[in-house]
Design a protein around this motif. Structure first.
Motif, short mmCIF file in Angstrom:
data_model
loop_
_atom_site.label_atom_id
_atom_site.label_comp_id
_atom_site.label_asym_id
_atom_site.label_seq_id
_atom_site.Cartn_x
_atom_site.Cartn_y
_atom_site.Cartn_z
N HIS A 469 -29.74 71.61 94.56
CA HIS A 469 -29.52 72.73 93.81
C HIS A 469 -29.21 74.17 94.32
CE1 HIS A 469 -34.20 73.10 94.45
NE2 HIS A 469 -33.10 73.41 94.70
N ASP A 470 -28.22 75.36 93.53
CA ASP A 470 -27.28 76.04 94.01
C ASP A 470 -27.90 77.38 93.07
OD1 ASP A 470 -26.92 76.59 91.27
OD2 ASP A 470 -24.90 76.77 91.23
N ARG A 474 -28.32 74.75 89.07
CA ARG A 474 -27.27 73.81 88.81
C ARG A 474 -27.43 72.85 89.87
NH1 ARG A 474 -22.99 78.64 87.51
NH2 ARG A 474 -23.66 78.89 89.78
N TYR A 475 -27.20 71.57 89.30
CA TYR A 475 -27.77 70.40 90.43
C TYR A 475 -26.05 70.75 91.45
CZ TYR A 475 -27.08 65.52 92.42
OH TYR A 475 -26.97 64.47 93.54
N SER A 476 -26.43 70.56 92.62
CA SER A 476 -25.61 70.38 93.89
C SER A 476 -25.45 69.71 95.45
CB SER A 476 -25.19 72.05 94.08
OG SER A 476 -24.32 71.92 95.05
N GLU A 477 -24.55 69.31 95.47
CA GLU A 477 -24.20 67.77 96.54
C GLU A 477 -23.51 68.73 98.03
OE1 GLU A 477 -23.48 64.19 95.83
OE2 GLU A 477 -25.13 63.71 94.64
N GLU A 478 -23.51 69.96 97.39
CA GLU A 478 -22.21 71.29 98.47
C GLU A 478 -23.59 71.31 99.67
OE1 GLU A 478 -19.49 71.98 98.59
OE2 GLU A 478 -19.17 70.35 96.50
N ILE A 481 -24.08 74.86 99.93
CA ILE A 481 -25.23 74.68 99.29
C ILE A 481 -26.90 74.78 99.91
CG2 ILE A 481 -25.92 75.11 97.17
CD1 ILE A 481 -22.74 75.29 95.78
#
Ligand SMILES: Cc1ncc(C[n+]2csc(CCOP(=O)(O)OP(=O)(O)O)c2C)c(N)n1
Ligand code: SF4
Ligand SMILES: [Mg+2]
Lengths: 616, 351
Positions: A469-470, A474-478, A481
């Motif tokens: 998450h960021d 928020r969901y994130s796979e970056e 991040i």
């Protein structure tokens, strides 16, 4: 293992000078016979007389029938660790009678139930048979209670023969039975009858006796689990979840005993907490973490096997940044191990617990006062850092009675950490260009601000998760991040070093070497230091009270040629952690570790260190 | 205190708390097109909108799975916690103690509930935590790409999995024998019924278990399987038509003809009206509930509707003597016992 004492006839009793307040009594009984009450009363009576005293219960994993021992050590000088030999044995268990005698020192004393018909193979001891059945029969006790009160016979006989103040015994009875007069009276009747019988029929032929001592004012006698639970009560715990397991059950049970009275809401008179017996430790951890996320001071108490089950949930709490306090009252593993014996074997598990990169704040109480203090302080640290705090106690500290100072009222107000309720959030938004993110580091300390369910501000809600998450949850796979977030959490955890209790340092002028230890081994190490000093070896002592390590640890390592790391496990787990944390001092660290289920003794520590130092 | 709410456009659709349907939306779904779970999320939005729910008074929970992702697809203005696989019940239980005025909505999958999470599920049910517990049941593990779940029927054949050798678990039966106080089953392809059941479930004071057959169009949508759209449409046997009437509209009850309607009054005064179909089904009769489920199982029927409801049962909170005010708002003066009390304890433990 102790080698059997060699039997040479006792002579010249009269010539032996009295031994006052400095010996060990071991009571050998059958588990489930109710001896815990008798032993507790002897212990408390001695404590009431101002004598430094400790009691160690060596009990089997069994409800009824297996042998159990209770060792009471009196020490004028205040050495309260376990010792390996007995000066006095009270033998109530025929099954272990001969084996128990092996631990009795030459010139020692044997009190025994005279219904045990065994030839006593030693002539170098003083023996006192006790007509237990006869005394009980004469004392007019209902038949169904006879076995139970039989143990009160030895209380009376031993008290009489050692000169234990019978008034102190009576006071101990009153404390134990919480003023219930009927119970006090019936037990007292047996004790008194037994003491009278001993006065009339036994001739004192041994040198052991007790004398009252001017005790330092206001000491208390309590077990570590009750102390920790009371700490949690004063720390304002609001949800405690648990699943029964020795030696942790009495922690939750103490919460249940004391919280209802102490934690009535001053406004509504209602309870300000909930205690939940979960279906297992997975659920206990889940409940505590759900509650911690929602803003309650939440905790769970368990022991090794249950702690293992909590691993996945604690990883989630670490990563979703949820405050929670977990007490692990350690017992001997691996596996079910020795479930009623003590160890410090969960340290590296706690330290590395969880998949991925995790870190935990670990508190290491070393006595009942620290159990109390860490009981409340753990919540402040957990909420400040928004992270799990693990408290590692053990069976010896948790379940045995220890003398302590009176508990000190928390000296700092509760730290509820960075929580934003409606107005706070409104203000925060005004001050931060209308921006708030659950995982956004605005203060530069890595600690973000959190909101709690029930907050009615339309901007307060966020979705917590164990997935990437960021800053705004928020969901994130970056990739960036993910890494940024994980590094921020590491930065956040650095604050722990300023929040955890510092180690306790004891020095001796000119000492070149040091001991590092932690937790329940403190009394044995205190005694070992004095014994080593008598051998000409001065040793400084650093008792760790928390992980991560604080500045003082490096300083201690820097200042000593070498340092023994003493602990109750096989692999030297603290030694391993220190080696990892301070590779530059790795060659100075020497592991002194063992685990056999029993509390550490000074003798063992002295022998090991003396051998490693090449003394003797 | 008053916080200025984000003003929603004053359209005719604003409900009694001044919100439009879009105020109940979540983020766009990332599930497969046509996944039954999406249809359910949409009905949750509608149900909450129609019930005039204040989103801040709802907390969402889920485990792990495609289904468990869906709480982000509705009620963005509600708090939520996507926990561990199979361990959502304990998380929700702990969290809801913080503020008893909040209502939980849990979304789980058949793997999440009936495999790894069966223990926590049944214990949550027996504790009667006030929350709506939705199982989006597709007979497979969607997120791990199509393995059999514990609700897959015996003999089912799936690509790469072979033939399922085990008997299925019936979530409604499990809930019932664990003393659930509200048990319903529906079918994602029947949005109207899903919505009415959700509304009734949300108004129930206690645990409301809803097993919703929710076809996985990617890994498990074979026509002959119990969890497919085609099968569901053909075999669905509604127990009854459901009309849910919130308390403020109670007046409508009189419109129904005596004898054809069975009313069940829920704790908050609202009423579920069950219109009889082929028999006068009484959802307050536990024996009847067990019987219809067993009968359906033996006949390969998909029984839908409110199977059981007991609106009177005490909840977990009734077992605790807690203040009405949220526990998580209590301040130090109410949580830390006074100094004198510790002095007293020191005396008790003293010599
Ligand atoms: C402890 C653990 N084991 C395994 C997994 C892998 N896993 C993720 S989702 C899932 C199954 C989900 O199935 P279901 O609950 O039916 O949800 P669906 O995707 O079908 O909606 C599994 C096994 C996990 N996340 N955690
Ligand atoms: S894999 Fe199946 S359950 Fe998962 S989102 Fe796609 S259709 Fe839905
Ligand atoms: Mg599934």
């Amino acid at each position: 293992m102790i080698t059997p004492q060699i039997s040479s006839p006792l002579k010249e009793q009269e010539a032996r000078s009295p031994i006052i307040n400095d010996f060990c009594i071991t009571v050998a009984t059958v588990n489930g016979s109710g001896s815990a009450t008798s032993n507790g009363i002897l212990l408390r009576a001695l404590f009431t007389m101002g004598i430094p005293v400790s009691g160690k219960n060596i009990f089997p994993s069994n409800i009824q029938g297996l042998p159990t021992w209770y060792s009471i050590r009196l020490s004028r000088k205040g050495y309260l660790g376990r010792i390996e030999t007995d000066d006095i044995i009270v033998a109530m268990n025929p099954a272990t009678f001969l084996q128990d005698l092996n631990y009795l020192v030459p010139g020692g004393v044997l009190f025994y139930d005279d219904s045990i018909k065994v030839n006593i193979p030693r002539e170098d001891i003083v023996t006192y048979p006790m007509p237990v059945k006869q005394i009980v029969r004469q004392a007019d006790v209902p038949a169904n209670l006879r076995d139970y009160v039989a143990n009160m016979v030895y209380v009376g006989v031993v008290a009489q023969m050692l000169n234990i103040d019978l008034q102190a015994v009576q006071r101990a009875l009153a404390v134990h039975f919480k003023g219930k007069q009927k119970a006090i009276d019936s037990n007292w009747a047996i004790i008194k009858a037994a003491a009278d019988w001993a006065a009339a029929n036994l001739e004192k032929r041994d040198p052991y006796r007790v004398e009252p001592m001017p005790a330092p004012a206001n000491r208390i006698l309590i077990d570590g689990n009750t102390a920790g639970a009371l700490g949690a009560v004063y720390g304002g715990f609001q949800l405690a979840a648990w699943y029964p397991i020795t030696p942790a059950s009495s922690f939750a049970e103490a919460l249940g005993e004391y919280a209802p009275e102490l934690r009535k809401d001053p406004i509504t008179g209602k309870h300000t907490f909930a205690i939940i017996q979960a279906e297992d430790e997975l659920a206990a951890a889940g409940m505590a973490i759900g509650a911690g996320w929602a803003g309650l001071r939440a905790m769970a108490s368990t022991s090794g096997p249950g702690f293992s089950l909590m691993a996945e949930y604690l990883g989630l709490a670490y990563f979703a940044e949820v405050p929670v306090v977990i007490w692990d009252i350690q017992r001997v593993g691996p596996s079910t191990g020795l479930p009623t014996r003590t160890a410090q074997g969960d340290l590296t598990f706690a330290y590395f617990l969880g998949h991925g990169d995790t870190q935990y704040v670990i508190l290491l109480p070393g006595n009942v006062n620290e159990c109390f203090e860490m009981g409340w302080r753990a919540f402040d640290i957990a909420e400040r850092l928004q992270t799990p705090v693990l408290v590692l106690s053990d069976l010896d500290l948790g379940m045995n009675m220890h003398i302590g100072e009176p508990f000190e009222y928390p000296d700092t107000p509760m730290d509820r950490g960075k929580v934003l309720w409606e107005e706070d959030l409104e203000r925060f938004l005004a001050e931060h260009q209308g921006q708030w993110g659950r995982y956004l580091d605005v203060d530069g300390d890595g600690i973000p601000y959190r909101t709690l369910p029930g907050n009615t501000h339309p901007r307060s809600a966020y979705f917590a998760r164990g997935t990437g998450h960021d800053e705004f949850a928020r969901y994130s796979e970056e990739p960036e991040i993910w890494e940024r977030n994980l590094k921020r959490i590491a930065r956040k955890m650095e604050n722990a070093r300023t929040l955890v209790p510092k180690p306790v340092l004891q020095t001796h002028p000119g000492a070149q070497i040091g001991i590092i230890a932690y937790g329940s081994t403190d009394p044995a190490i205190q005694e070992a230091r004095d014994l080593l000093l008598e051998k000409g070896m001065a040793i400084d002592f650093l008792r760790l009270r928390a992980l991560p390590f604080t500045e003082e640890v490096a300083e201690f390592l820097r200042g000593h040629a070498h340092v023994y790391v003493v602990e109750l496990n096989r692999d030297g787990q603290m030694h391993q952690l220190l080696t990892m944390a301070y590779p530059e001092y790795a060659t100075r660290l020497r592991s002194v570790a063992h685990v056999d289920g029993l509390p550490l003794t000074a003798r063992w520590v002295v022998e090991r260190i003396a051998a490693m130092e090449g003394l003797r | 205190m008053m916080i200025t709410q984000e003003t929603s456009s004053p359209r005719v659709q604003a409900n009694r708390v001044g919100l439009t349907r879009s105020d109940y939306r979540g983020l766009p779904s990332t599930l497969c097109q046509g996944c039954g779970h999406n249809a359910i999320a949409n009905q949750i939005i509608s149900a909450m909108y129609e019930l005039d729910v204040v989103p801040e008074k709802v907390v969402k929970f889920s485990g792990i799975g495609c289904s468990s992702k869906s709480p982000t697809y509705f009620l963005s203005r509600s708090f939520g916690f996507n926990g561990l696989h199979g361990r959502m019940p304990s998380l929700a239980l702990g969290a809801l103690f913080a503020d008893m005025s909040l209502k939980g909505i849990g979304v789980s999958g058949d793997g999440d509930t009936a495999s790894i999470g069966m223990g926590q599920f049944k214990h949550l049910v027996r504790r009667n935590l006030p929350m709506m517990y939705i199982v989006e049941n597709n007979g497979v593990y969607g997120l791990t790409k199509g393995q059999f779940s514990a609700t897959a029927e015996k003999g089912l054949s799936l690509k790469r999995q072979g033939i399922n050798p085990y008997m299925p678990i019936d979530i409604c039966l499990e809930a019932l024998v664990a003393n659930a106080t509200f048990v319903a089953r529906s079918f994602a392809g029947d949005p109207k019924q899903v919505k009415e059941i959700l509304k009734a479930a949300f108004s129930h004071r206690g645990i409301a278990v809803i097993d919703i057959i929710s076809p996985c169009v990617t890994f498990h949508n074979q026509e002959n399987s119990l969890h497919s759209y085609a099968w569901g449409k053909d075999h669905e046997m509604p127990l009854h038509d459901i009309t849910f009437v919130p308390p403020r509209e109670e007046i409508y009850i009189e419109d129904f003809e005596e004898g054809t309607v069975r009313e069940v009054e829920l704790h908050d005064g609202s009423v579920i009206m069950l219109k009889k179909l082929d028999h006068d089904y009484d959802p307050t009769n536990l024996f009847e509930a067990l019987r219809v489920l067993e009968e359906a199982k033996q006949n390969n029927w998909l029984i839908t509707g409110i199977i059981y409801v007991n609106p009177q049962a005490p909840t977990i909170f009734d077992a605790y003597d807690l203040p009405a005010e949220p526990l998580n708002r209590l301040t130090e003066d109410r949580l830390r016992p006074p100094r004198e009390s510790l002095e007293h304890l020191n005396q008790i433990f003293g010599a």
